[in-house]
Write an enzyme that holds these catalytic residues in place. Structure first.
Site, PDB file in Angstrom:
ATOM      1  N   SER A 185       0.827  -1.203   0.000  1.00  0.00           N
ATOM      2  CA  SER A 185       0.000   0.000   0.000  1.00  0.00           C
ATOM      3  C   SER A 185       0.868   1.262   0.000  1.00  0.00           C
ATOM      4  CB  SER A 185      -0.957  -0.046   1.194  1.00  0.00           C
ATOM      5  OG  SER A 185      -2.009   0.876   1.048  1.00  0.00           O
TER       6      SER A 185
ATOM      7  N   ASP B  87      -5.865  -3.783  -2.214  1.00  0.00           N
ATOM      8  CA  ASP B  87      -4.814  -3.389  -1.274  1.00  0.00           C
ATOM      9  C   ASP B  87      -4.025  -4.590  -0.732  1.00  0.00           C
ATOM     10  OD1 ASP B  87      -3.479  -2.494   1.164  1.00  0.00           O
ATOM     11  OD2 ASP B  87      -4.687  -0.690   0.971  1.00  0.00           O
TER      12      ASP B  87
END
Length: 292
Positions: free
Chosen positions: A56, A183
């Protein structure tokens, strides 16, 4: 939570030469800007990692380091780009075409096109392809339907970074190699495990944070949603640490910040500057142990 530091399994110096370092930057949205302070500390120590992994926001910051940017350069670019509200708006408006709404995918949560946003915001030093990086980089994403972690190490770097940071409920998923990616922090919040065989010393940096407060006031619906996600990821991190911890584990003081607090970049960097001393103490302990 104050800055936390842990040392595990101090290595001994190899006969072949100096200790090698690798670092994993975890996910956490705006809280991940504190990774920059860790990079600054490594720069001051003269340590250049032989490998980097990121999830991320950690993948994005890690890409800047892998591209050869110093911590000071990343720090300055961050404050110039996302600190001032007007500058950030102008960067996003530069996306085009005629309507920024169409380009971003609409102004509804879950519909923002992160790949296009990154193309407007990433520093020019970050190349388009993994192959042009100065330090090997592992970017983690989550295969939504495959229910598995995916490690991206080649091909289009911007797409990989967007997939790794495609926070569910805010950004649109990315399609890579025919798979739907979200993610990377969902499956692996701090991907230090992918570095354990690549260096003598592995550093993991946790910026997930945790809910703060007391029982006098319940959280809002949004805060409870993100707070629950934090708790689940911290549970995964705790299990990983029990099974195989990195040699150095850092937790900058980021609890007070929310995942989208990017306009508080200056405050976050100032608040987390103390982690630089933690990095230096940990590295010093590593070298002392290696020489023993």
């Amino acid at each position: 939570m104050n800055t936390k530091l842990a040392l595990h399994e101090l290595p001994r110096k190899r006969s072949s030469g100096e200790l090698t370092f690798a670092i994993a930057f975890g996910g956490g949205g705006a809280r991940g800007l504190s990774h920059i302070c860790v990079i600054e500390a490594l720069d001051e120590l003269g340590i250049r990692p032989v490998a980097i992994a990121g999830s991320s926001i950690g993948a994005i910051v890690g890409a800047a380091m892998a591209a050869g940017m110093s911590g000071e350069e990343i720090h300055s670019y961050t404050l110039e780009t996302i600190g001032p509200r007007g500058t950030l708006a102008n960067k996003l408006w530069s996306l085009g075409p005629a309507s920024m709404r169409d380009t971003l995918g609409g102004f509804r949560f879950g519909q923002f096109n992160l790949e296009l946003v990154l193309k407007a915001l990433l520093p020019p030093q970050i190349p388009q392809d993994f192959e042009c990086l100065h330090i090997p980089l592992k970017v983690t994403a989550t295969d939504y339907y495959g229910q598995a972690e995916v490690v991206l190490e080649s091909g289009d770097l911007t797409t990989a970074l967007a997939a790794s940071a495609a926070l569910p409920g805010i950004f649109m998923p990315l399609r890579i190699n025919g798979r739907i990616m979200i993610d990377g922090g969902v499956y692996n919040p701090i991907p230090y495990d992918h570095l354990m065989d690549l260096a003598d010393v592995v550093i993991g940096v946790d910026v997930i944070g945790a809910p703060e407060g007391d029982a006098s006031q319940p959280p809002s619906r949004i805060d409870s949603m993100f707070g629950a996600s934090q708790l689940m990821m911290q549970s995964a991190i705790d299990l990983k640490l029990r099974l195989q911890p990195p040699h150095i584990f850092l937790r900058p003081p980021v609890n007070r910040y929310r995942v989208l607090d990017f306009l508080k970049a200056k405050e976050i960097l100032e608040q987390c500057a103390a982690v630089k001393d933690d990095v230096k103490r940990a590295v010093e302990a590593i070298y002392l142990a290696a020489e023993a």
